[in-house]
Motif scaffolding. Structure first.
Motif, PDB file in Angstrom:
ATOM      1  N   SER A   1      32.047  33.750  48.462  1.00 18.75           N
ATOM      2  CA  SER A   1      32.978  32.763  49.018  1.00 18.75           C
ATOM      3  C   SER A   1      34.126  33.425  49.762  1.00 18.75           C
ATOM      4  CB  SER A   1      33.528  31.863  47.899  1.00 18.75           C
ATOM      5  OG  SER A   1      32.486  31.131  47.280  1.00 18.75           O
ATOM      6  N   ASP A   2      34.019  34.747  49.968  1.00 15.99           N
ATOM      7  CA  ASP A   2      35.038  35.552  50.646  1.00 15.99           C
ATOM      8  C   ASP A   2      36.365  35.531  49.894  1.00 15.99           C
ATOM      9  OD1 ASP A   2      35.495  37.394  52.686  1.00 15.99           O
ATOM     10  OD2 ASP A   2      36.518  35.924  53.946  1.00 15.99           O
ATOM     11  N   GLU A   3      36.286  35.483  48.569  1.00 14.19           N
ATOM     12  CA  GLU A   3      37.465  35.551  47.713  1.00 14.19           C
ATOM     13  C   GLU A   3      37.523  36.927  47.074  1.00 14.19           C
ATOM     14  OE1 GLU A   3      37.333  30.881  46.214  1.00 14.19           O
ATOM     15  OE2 GLU A   3      36.308  32.468  45.091  1.00 14.19           O
ATOM     16  N   ASN A   4      38.727  37.510  47.001  1.00 16.89           N
ATOM     17  CA  ASN A   4      38.884  38.825  46.384  1.00 16.89           C
ATOM     18  C   ASN A   4      39.305  38.714  44.922  1.00 16.89           C
ATOM     19  OD1 ASN A   4      41.388  37.783  47.331  1.00 16.89           O
ATOM     20  ND2 ASN A   4      42.317  39.816  47.230  1.00 16.89           N
ATOM     21  N   PHE A   5      39.052  37.567  44.304  1.00 21.12           N
ATOM     22  CA  PHE A   5      39.441  37.338  42.923  1.00 21.12           C
ATOM     23  C   PHE A   5      38.410  36.447  42.235  1.00 21.12           C
ATOM     24  CE2 PHE A   5      41.136  33.911  45.466  1.00 21.12           C
ATOM     25  CZ  PHE A   5      40.855  32.784  44.729  1.00 21.12           C
ATOM     26  N   TYR A   6      38.484  36.427  40.882  1.00 19.83           N
ATOM     27  CA  TYR A   6      37.739  35.449  40.102  1.00 19.83           C
ATOM     28  C   TYR A   6      38.736  34.735  39.199  1.00 19.83           C
ATOM     29  CZ  TYR A   6      38.036  38.538  36.020  1.00 19.83           C
ATOM     30  OH  TYR A   6      38.485  39.315  34.969  1.00 19.83           O
ATOM     31  N   THR A   7      38.327  33.632  38.634  1.00 22.29           N
ATOM     32  CA  THR A   7      39.207  32.839  37.784  1.00 22.29           C
ATOM     33  C   THR A   7      38.687  32.825  36.358  1.00 22.29           C
ATOM     34  OG1 THR A   7      39.807  31.409  39.648  1.00 22.29           O
ATOM     35  CG2 THR A   7      40.290  30.585  37.433  1.00 22.29           C
ATOM     36  N   LYS A   8      39.587  33.135  35.411  1.00 17.84           N
ATOM     37  CA  LYS A   8      39.235  33.119  34.003  1.00 17.84           C
ATOM     38  C   LYS A   8      40.389  32.517  33.218  1.00 17.84           C
ATOM     39  CE  LYS A   8      37.854  36.111  30.156  1.00 17.84           C
ATOM     40  NZ  LYS A   8      37.571  37.519  29.742  1.00 17.84           N
ATOM     41  N   ASP A   9      40.088  31.546  32.382  1.00 20.45           N
ATOM     42  CA  ASP A   9      41.111  30.863  31.570  1.00 20.45           C
ATOM     43  C   ASP A   9      42.244  30.340  32.445  1.00 20.45           C
ATOM     44  OD1 ASP A   9      39.658  31.491  29.269  1.00 20.45           O
ATOM     45  OD2 ASP A   9      40.699  33.398  29.022  1.00 20.45           O
ATOM     46  N   GLY A  10      41.873  29.859  33.600  1.00 18.43           N
ATOM     47  CA  GLY A  10      42.855  29.258  34.491  1.00 18.43           C
ATOM     48  C   GLY A  10      43.698  30.237  35.273  1.00 18.43           C
ATOM     49  N   LYS A  11      43.415  31.546  35.143  1.00 21.51           N
ATOM     50  CA  LYS A  11      44.184  32.564  35.851  1.00 21.51           C
ATOM     51  C   LYS A  11      43.296  33.330  36.821  1.00 21.51           C
ATOM     52  CE  LYS A  11      47.548  33.364  32.128  1.00 21.51           C
ATOM     53  NZ  LYS A  11      48.152  34.386  31.233  1.00 21.51           N
ATOM     54  N   LYS A  12      43.875  33.709  37.952  1.00 19.31           N
ATOM     55  CA  LYS A  12      43.141  34.493  38.935  1.00 19.31           C
ATOM     56  C   LYS A  12      43.286  35.979  38.635  1.00 19.31           C
ATOM     57  CE  LYS A  12      43.835  31.180  42.713  1.00 19.31           C
ATOM     58  NZ  LYS A  12      44.441  30.975  44.066  1.00 19.31           N
ATOM     59  N   HIS A  13      42.181  36.713  38.743  1.00 17.33           N
ATOM     60  CA  HIS A  13      42.171  38.156  38.540  1.00 17.33           C
ATOM     61  C   HIS A  13      41.424  38.795  39.709  1.00 17.33           C
ATOM     62  CE1 HIS A  13      43.397  37.766  34.256  1.00 17.33           C
ATOM     63  NE2 HIS A  13      42.695  36.648  34.333  1.00 17.33           N
ATOM     64  N   TYR A  14      41.961  39.896  40.226  1.00 24.28           N
ATOM     65  CA  TYR A  14      41.286  40.578  41.318  1.00 24.28           C
ATOM     66  C   TYR A  14      39.944  41.150  40.889  1.00 24.28           C
ATOM     67  CZ  TYR A  14      45.478  40.433  44.236  1.00 24.28           C
ATOM     68  OH  TYR A  14      46.545  40.023  44.992  1.00 24.28           O
ATOM     69  N   LEU A  15      38.992  41.156  41.795  1.00 19.07           N
ATOM     70  CA  LEU A  15      37.728  41.843  41.561  1.00 19.07           C
ATOM     71  C   LEU A  15      38.002  43.333  41.393  1.00 19.07           C
ATOM     72  CD1 LEU A  15      35.544  40.093  44.299  1.00 19.07           C
ATOM     73  CD2 LEU A  15      35.509  39.661  41.836  1.00 19.07           C
ATOM     74  N   PRO A  16      37.282  44.016  40.496  1.00 13.99           N
ATOM     75  CA  PRO A  16      37.516  45.446  40.269  1.00 13.99           C
ATOM     76  C   PRO A  16      37.407  46.268  41.549  1.00 13.99           C
ATOM     77  CG  PRO A  16      36.068  44.563  38.579  1.00 13.99           C
ATOM     78  CD  PRO A  16      36.230  43.482  39.597  1.00 13.99           C
ATOM     79  N   GLY A  17      36.447  45.925  42.394  1.00  8.74           N
ATOM     80  CA  GLY A  17      36.279  46.675  43.643  1.00  8.74           C
ATOM     81  C   GLY A  17      37.474  46.540  44.555  1.00  8.74           C
ATOM     82  N   PHE A  18      38.039  45.331  44.615  1.00  7.02           N
ATOM     83  CA  PHE A  18      39.231  45.140  45.433  1.00  7.02           C
ATOM     84  C   PHE A  18      40.387  45.960  44.895  1.00  7.02           C
ATOM     85  CE2 PHE A  18      43.334  43.124  46.094  1.00  7.02           C
ATOM     86  CZ  PHE A  18      43.383  43.085  47.483  1.00  7.02           C
ATOM     87  N   THR A  19      40.560  45.965  43.572  1.00  7.54           N
ATOM     88  CA  THR A  19      41.652  46.717  42.964  1.00  7.54           C
ATOM     89  C   THR A  19      41.579  48.189  43.333  1.00  7.54           C
ATOM     90  OG1 THR A  19      41.813  45.202  41.089  1.00  7.54           O
ATOM     91  CG2 THR A  19      42.715  47.400  40.789  1.00  7.54           C
ATOM     92  N   ALA A  20      40.378  48.789  43.191  1.00  5.59           N
ATOM     93  CA  ALA A  20      40.216  50.215  43.481  1.00  5.59           C
ATOM     94  C   ALA A  20      40.530  50.523  44.941  1.00  5.59           C
ATOM     95  CB  ALA A  20      38.797  50.660  43.143  1.00  5.59           C
ATOM     96  N   VAL A  21      39.993  49.733  45.848  1.00  3.55           N
ATOM     97  CA  VAL A  21      40.201  49.983  47.276  1.00  3.55           C
ATOM     98  C   VAL A  21      41.656  49.735  47.663  1.00  3.55           C
ATOM     99  CG1 VAL A  21      39.614  49.189  49.603  1.00  3.55           C
ATOM    100  CG2 VAL A  21      37.811  49.533  47.905  1.00  3.55           C
TER     101      VAL A  21
END
Length: 253
Positions: A74-94
């Motif tokens: 979906s061209d999003e650099n995050f996922y949602t868990k328990d109502g909170k957004k968290h960056y994808l690990p790959g995005f964080t590293a780059v």
């Protein structure tokens, strides 16, 4: 030059935390070296976007290469868990690498088309191809905290098309943490105003020379104890930690 990742969000996403947690497989440990290439790509099926990093260690060892998935389908650099957004690990590293070597995050990086030998899945070999290169990162120094992990080999399910674990295993590498050169600070520490690196020493003590067992199937039996490392396949929509894209380290080194 073009800005490929200018649409990536940095608002309302949970901050990253410091957590301990091609090819010649490297032993786990910190590797300081030079970025030889850093270019963008996209999965043909899911359209998830990636950044491939080619890294030459200062110790003269084999070049390290890893592809990081920085968005989902979906061209999003995050996922949602328990109502909170968290960056994808790959995005964080780059994003961490970009911050440390240019003083700007991935969303602020400009790209120029360069010809590289890139693996072609249809031809099953590397072929010359024009790719969007993040030119400001080239030739810069960074330290990568690389993990050696034992994982199950995967095969594609002919019915579902999904890749599934098998009882066979192999060793793989993935970047677990990124450190600034020469300070050894993490992005998390820099954002907190820390001037003396603390996490680096703890990470080395916990991880150097150790192989993580991330198998879900061990000795032919399924196990719940295995963990998946940084994904090699594009992440799905709705599927780790992250950083804002302000300058933390000043000018590049």
């Amino acid at each position: 030059m073009s800005n490929l990742f200018g649409n990536l969000t940095t608002d309302g996403v949970e901050e990253a935390q410091d957590r301990l947690g091609g090819f010649r497989v490297l032993e786990s440990g910190p590797y300081t070296g030079t970025i030889k290439a850093m270019y963008a790509g996209q999965a043909s099926a899911s359209k998830a976007r990636s950044v491939t990093v080619m890294f030459a260690p200062d110790d003269g060892g084999a070049e390290y290469r890893e592809t990081f998935w920085v968005t989902n389908k979906s061209d999003e650099n995050f996922y949602t868990k328990d109502g909170k957004k968290h960056y994808l690990p790959g995005f964080t590293a780059v994003d961490d690498i970009c911050q440390m070597v240019t003083g700007k995050g991935l969303a602020q990086q400009m790209a120029e088309d360069k010809v590289m030998n890139v693996y072609d899945p249809d031809q099953k070999k590397e072929v010359p191809k024009s790719v969007p290169m993040l030119v400001e990162t080239l030739g810069k120094k960074v330290t990568l905290g690389i993990i050696k992990a034992t994982k199950n080999k995967q095969v594609k399910n002919s019915t579902t098309g999904a890749y599934e674990d098998t009882a066979d295993s192999r060793d793989e590498n993935f970047v677990d943490k990124v450190f600034h050169v020469p300070s050894n600070l993490t992005v998390v520490e820099a954002k907190r105003g820390v001037t003396t690196a603390a996490f680096y020493g703890s990470w080395v003590e916990v991880n150097k020379g150790k192989t993580q067992d991330r198998r879900t199937i061990k000795d032919g039996a399924s196990s719940q104890g295995g963990k998946s490392g940084r994904p090699n396949m594009p992440p799905k929509a709705g599927e780790s930690n992250g950083t804002k894209t302000s300058s933390l380290f000043g000018k590049s080194i």
